[in-house]
Design a protein around this motif. Structure first.
Motif, PDB file in Angstrom:
ATOM      1  N   ASP A   9      51.181 -55.737-159.167  1.00  0.00           N
ATOM      2  CA  ASP A   9      50.051 -54.674-159.258  1.00  0.00           C
ATOM      3  C   ASP A   9      50.112 -53.706-160.575  1.00  0.00           C
ATOM      4  O   ASP A   9      49.122 -53.295-161.180  1.00  0.00           O
ATOM      5  CB  ASP A   9      49.983 -53.904-158.174  1.00  0.00           C
ATOM      6  N   ALA A  10      51.432 -53.638-160.886  1.00  0.00           N
ATOM      7  CA  ALA A  10      51.426 -52.636-162.352  1.00  0.00           C
ATOM      8  C   ALA A  10      50.954 -53.419-163.547  1.00  0.00           C
ATOM      9  O   ALA A  10      50.194 -52.894-164.385  1.00  0.00           O
ATOM     10  CB  ALA A  10      53.074 -52.318-162.462  1.00  0.00           C
ATOM     11  N   LEU A  11      51.313 -54.665-163.473  1.00  0.00           N
ATOM     12  CA  LEU A  11      50.686 -55.412-164.732  1.00  0.00           C
ATOM     13  C   LEU A  11      49.230 -55.404-164.548  1.00  0.00           C
ATOM     14  O   LEU A  11      48.479 -54.941-165.577  1.00  0.00           O
ATOM     15  CB  LEU A  11      50.931 -56.843-164.657  1.00  0.00           C
ATOM     16  N   TYR A  57      57.659 -57.995-151.745  1.00  0.00           N
ATOM     17  CA  TYR A  57      57.025 -56.495-151.869  1.00  0.00           C
ATOM     18  C   TYR A  57      57.551 -56.329-153.353  1.00  0.00           C
ATOM     19  O   TYR A  57      56.519 -55.710-153.829  1.00  0.00           O
ATOM     20  CB  TYR A  57      57.606 -55.781-151.040  1.00  0.00           C
ATOM     21  N   ASP A  58      58.505 -56.369-153.820  1.00  0.00           N
ATOM     22  CA  ASP A  58      58.820 -56.074-155.388  1.00  0.00           C
ATOM     23  C   ASP A  58      58.105 -56.821-155.992  1.00  0.00           C
ATOM     24  O   ASP A  58      57.507 -56.354-157.164  1.00  0.00           O
ATOM     25  CB  ASP A  58      60.486 -56.429-155.594  1.00  0.00           C
ATOM     26  N   ALA A  59      57.868 -58.118-155.692  1.00  0.00           N
ATOM     27  CA  ALA A  59      56.851 -59.006-156.745  1.00  0.00           C
ATOM     28  C   ALA A  59      55.714 -58.403-156.903  1.00  0.00           C
ATOM     29  O   ALA A  59      54.852 -58.256-157.900  1.00  0.00           O
ATOM     30  CB  ALA A  59      57.112 -60.423-156.352  1.00  0.00           C
ATOM     31  N   ASP A  60      55.032 -58.093-155.562  1.00  0.00           N
ATOM     32  CA  ASP A  60      53.689 -57.676-155.451  1.00  0.00           C
ATOM     33  C   ASP A  60      53.536 -56.326-156.343  1.00  0.00           C
ATOM     34  O   ASP A  60      52.519 -56.024-156.883  1.00  0.00           O
ATOM     35  CB  ASP A  60      53.374 -57.282-154.098  1.00  0.00           C
ATOM     36  N   VAL A  61      54.499 -55.383-156.530  1.00  0.00           N
ATOM     37  CA  VAL A  61      54.557 -54.243-157.046  1.00  0.00           C
ATOM     38  C   VAL A  61      54.590 -54.415-158.394  1.00  0.00           C
ATOM     39  O   VAL A  61      53.854 -53.540-159.141  1.00  0.00           O
ATOM     40  CB  VAL A  61      55.721 -52.997-156.515  1.00  0.00           C
ATOM     41  N   GLY A  68      46.513 -53.399-167.026  1.00  0.00           N
ATOM     42  CA  GLY A  68      45.977 -54.258-167.948  1.00  0.00           C
ATOM     43  C   GLY A  68      46.973 -55.050-168.997  1.00  0.00           C
ATOM     44  O   GLY A  68      46.581 -55.487-170.211  1.00  0.00           O
ATOM     45  N   ALA A  69      48.226 -54.881-168.441  1.00  0.00           N
ATOM     46  CA  ALA A  69      49.270 -55.358-169.384  1.00  0.00           C
ATOM     47  C   ALA A  69      49.533 -56.730-169.284  1.00  0.00           C
ATOM     48  O   ALA A  69      49.323 -57.612-168.191  1.00  0.00           O
ATOM     49  CB  ALA A  69      50.499 -54.778-169.086  1.00  0.00           C
ATOM     50  N   GLN A  70      50.170 -57.489-170.374  1.00  0.00           N
ATOM     51  CA  GLN A  70      50.522 -59.004-170.310  1.00  0.00           C
ATOM     52  C   GLN A  70      51.824 -59.032-170.377  1.00  0.00           C
ATOM     53  O   GLN A  70      52.547 -58.160-170.591  1.00  0.00           O
ATOM     54  CB  GLN A  70      50.191 -59.632-171.296  1.00  0.00           C
ATOM     55  N   PRO A  71      52.482 -60.015-169.513  1.00  0.00           N
ATOM     56  CA  PRO A  71      54.048 -60.223-169.429  1.00  0.00           C
ATOM     57  C   PRO A  71      54.602 -60.220-170.675  1.00  0.00           C
ATOM     58  O   PRO A  71      53.962 -61.098-171.480  1.00  0.00           O
ATOM     59  CB  PRO A  71      54.158 -61.392-168.478  1.00  0.00           C
ATOM     60  N   LEU A  72      55.960 -60.343-170.702  1.00  0.00           N
ATOM     61  CA  LEU A  72      56.584 -60.716-172.012  1.00  0.00           C
ATOM     62  C   LEU A  72      56.413 -61.933-172.417  1.00  0.00           C
ATOM     63  O   LEU A  72      56.465 -62.192-173.822  1.00  0.00           O
ATOM     64  CB  LEU A  72      58.065 -60.061-172.127  1.00  0.00           C
ATOM     65  N   CYS A  73      56.478 -63.096-171.489  1.00  0.00           N
ATOM     66  CA  CYS A  73      56.276 -64.299-171.836  1.00  0.00           C
ATOM     67  C   CYS A  73      55.174 -64.726-172.550  1.00  0.00           C
ATOM     68  O   CYS A  73      54.907 -65.540-173.253  1.00  0.00           O
ATOM     69  CB  CYS A  73      56.519 -65.223-170.911  1.00  0.00           C
ATOM     70  N   SER A  74      54.028 -63.912-172.530  1.00  0.00           N
ATOM     71  CA  SER A  74      52.891 -64.067-173.433  1.00  0.00           C
ATOM     72  C   SER A  74      52.985 -63.999-174.728  1.00  0.00           C
ATOM     73  O   SER A  74      52.128 -64.544-175.676  1.00  0.00           O
ATOM     74  CB  SER A  74      51.740 -63.150-172.721  1.00  0.00           C
ATOM     75  N   GLY A  84      60.149 -47.425-161.218  1.00  0.00           N
ATOM     76  CA  GLY A  84      60.856 -46.155-161.527  1.00  0.00           C
ATOM     77  C   GLY A  84      62.222 -46.349-161.907  1.00  0.00           C
ATOM     78  O   GLY A  84      62.799 -47.527-161.994  1.00  0.00           O
ATOM     79  N   TYR A  85      62.906 -45.414-162.141  1.00  0.00           N
ATOM     80  CA  TYR A  85      64.488 -45.204-162.362  1.00  0.00           C
ATOM     81  C   TYR A  85      65.193 -45.440-161.115  1.00  0.00           C
ATOM     82  O   TYR A  85      64.969 -44.955-160.072  1.00  0.00           O
ATOM     83  CB  TYR A  85      64.945 -43.994-163.092  1.00  0.00           C
ATOM     84  N   VAL A  86      66.339 -46.230-161.338  1.00  0.00           N
ATOM     85  CA  VAL A  86      67.280 -46.358-160.180  1.00  0.00           C
ATOM     86  C   VAL A  86      68.670 -46.109-160.587  1.00  0.00           C
ATOM     87  O   VAL A  86      68.970 -46.595-161.735  1.00  0.00           O
ATOM     88  CB  VAL A  86      66.990 -47.885-159.982  1.00  0.00           C
ATOM     89  N   LEU A  87      69.312 -45.470-159.757  1.00  0.00           N
ATOM     90  CA  LEU A  87      70.572 -45.137-160.077  1.00  0.00           C
ATOM     91  C   LEU A  87      71.542 -46.157-159.522  1.00  0.00           C
ATOM     92  O   LEU A  87      71.308 -46.793-158.519  1.00  0.00           O
ATOM     93  CB  LEU A  87      71.158 -43.573-159.054  1.00  0.00           C
ATOM     94  N   GLY A  88      72.645 -46.585-160.511  1.00  0.00           N
ATOM     95  CA  GLY A  88      73.635 -47.823-159.920  1.00  0.00           C
ATOM     96  C   GLY A  88      73.147 -49.295-160.047  1.00  0.00           C
ATOM     97  O   GLY A  88      73.733 -50.072-159.821  1.00  0.00           O
ATOM     98  N   GLY A  89      71.795 -49.246-160.975  1.00  0.00           N
ATOM     99  CA  GLY A  89      71.568 -50.603-161.189  1.00  0.00           C
ATOM    100  C   GLY A  89      70.839 -51.316-160.256  1.00  0.00           C
ATOM    101  O   GLY A  89      70.728 -52.524-160.099  1.00  0.00           O
ATOM    102  N   GLY A  90      70.203 -50.778-159.026  1.00  0.00           N
ATOM    103  CA  GLY A  90      69.474 -51.502-158.347  1.00  0.00           C
ATOM    104  C   GLY A  90      70.188 -52.007-156.971  1.00  0.00           C
ATOM    105  O   GLY A  90      71.449 -51.796-156.835  1.00  0.00           O
TER     106      GLY A  90
END
Length: 131
Positions: free
Chosen positions: A83-85, A76-80, A89-95, A14-20
């Motif tokens: 899971d979103a990918l 946890y962030d990596a898992d999220v 059914g999305a491919q990462p940009l590096c594909s 989602g959106y993060v205020l202040g750049g995370g």
């Protein structure tokens, strides 16, 4: 808010205020290469070294530079993100680029930067480093 200039960043969570959580620290850009099978391990490796992955960038032959915000600071962030990918059914940009991609890393200090670079190198993910 974003159009008015507020520091809002779109992330996979989602959106993060202040750049995370990026805050202050030592930043570096690394070139990496791995397939889908190495994606989660790469993110875990960075988080386990106490660093974060701010983004991913690829150089597309037609569109030029494409970037996506990751803001991964923990397993946890990596898992999220993973899971979103999977859910979408999305491919990462590096594909798009034969698995070659850049990450902006942020580390609390030079010691953790050295540790994460050594860990990525040992696993065979690291291709190069921009100062």
């Amino acid at each position: 808010l974003r159009a008015a200039g507020s520091p809002i960043v779109a992330t996979p969570r989602g959106y993060v205020l202040g750049g995370g959580q990026e805050g202050s620290g030592v930043r570096c850009t690394v070139a990496c290469r791995h397939g889908l099978d190495g994606l989660l391990d790469e993110l875990y490796t960075v988080a386990d070294c106490g660093c974060g992955v701010l983004d991913v960038t690829v150089e597309h032959p037609v569109y030029g530079q494409l970037s996506g915000q990751l803001q991964v600071f923990s397993r946890y962030d990596a898992d999220v993100f993973w899971d979103a990918l999977q859910k979408n059914g999305a491919q990462p940009l590096c594909s798009l680029t034969g698995d070659i991609h850049l990450h902006t890393l942020v580390c609390p200090d030079e010691a953790r930067k050295a540790r994460v670079l050594a860990a990525l190198e040992e696993k065979g993910y690291l291709m190069g480093l921009e100062k």
